[in-house]
Design a protein around this motif. Sequence first.
Motif, short mmCIF file in Angstrom:
data_model
loop_
_atom_site.label_atom_id
_atom_site.label_comp_id
_atom_site.label_asym_id
_atom_site.label_seq_id
_atom_site.Cartn_x
_atom_site.Cartn_y
_atom_site.Cartn_z
N GLY A 19 0.81 -1.22 0.00
CA GLY A 19 0.00 0.00 0.00
C GLY A 19 0.84 1.26 0.00
O GLY A 19 0.45 2.28 -0.58
N ASP A 20 2.00 1.20 0.64
CA ASP A 20 2.90 2.36 0.68
C ASP A 20 3.46 2.66 -0.70
O ASP A 20 3.50 3.82 -1.14
N SER A 21 3.90 1.62 -1.39
CA SER A 21 4.42 1.82 -2.75
C SER A 21 3.31 2.24 -3.71
O SER A 21 3.54 3.02 -4.63
N PHE A 22 2.09 1.72 -3.49
CA PHE A 22 0.95 2.15 -4.28
C PHE A 22 0.75 3.65 -4.14
O PHE A 22 0.63 4.39 -5.13
N LEU A 23 0.72 4.14 -2.89
CA LEU A 23 0.49 5.56 -2.64
C LEU A 23 1.60 6.41 -3.26
O LEU A 23 1.33 7.42 -3.91
#
Length: 294
Positions: free
Chosen positions: A241-245
């Motif tokens: 989710g962090d890399s997505f954001l």
Amino acid sequence: MSKITCYGEVLWDVFPAHKKIGGAPLNVAIRLHSLGNEVSMISAIGTDNKGEKLLSYIKEFGIKTDLIQIKPDFKTGKVNVMLNEKGSASYDIMFPRAWDKITVSEKATRNVSESDAFVFGSLVARDYTSRDTLLSLISVANYSVFDVNLRKPYYTADLLVTLLKMADFIKFNDDELFEISRIMGSKYNSLEQNLQFIARNTKAKSICVTKGRHGAVLLHENKLFYNSGYEINVVDTVGAGDSFLASLISKLLNKADPQEAIDFACAVGALVAKSEGANPTLTIEKIQNFIEPE
């Protein structure tokens, strides 16, 4: 290239068989830098060996560390991570740690005021010291990005609503969207209706909701954009989710088409989830080939 400042926890994720450096805002910072942005990190570490290694690690990624504070009276952050049979993670977050005690500085305030975006999460606000610093820094930010990261018992309804109403961009997962919508008084049952409800009750012009393997939906300037996800074999979801954001805001800040941005971000999140750890190396070529195989 955009200038971006990330604020919050830097720590060690301790898995059953290994340990890795992490923390949601640090994971976001590392991915942002890998995509060509100039990134600074505001946080705090202890004077222990874990803190020294963490600082060296961050420097290796080219992220500016002059705003990472040293707290002799507190240990460097640590999280015990448990993975279930599907690779989904649960967390035991040690408290208090150095990143709970980030204080306001003139240099950090100036850095945020000169940045194109300021990225923060909700977990860092679990202690009043880092929370008060966060509120001070948001007040000078040009564009504030709120990465909702609900970890019981480290949040309150009042705090979440306060942060939501200060954000220009908000990112939820689907469970977080429904929980916070209920807190704010929504009676809706659909994801899209609750997304629109949050938009009406905040100033955010962009709101994104991730749906795990089913992709994500982005509300950007009153228009909805969808990605239905990519089929992968999940290794672990830590950092996906962090890399997505990071990928999504990098694209949007650099004026990409919103549909291209969410497709790219979902691809990056999927590639992280099919790898071990939060920060696997991903080239633009690898990402594009995943989206459109040759």
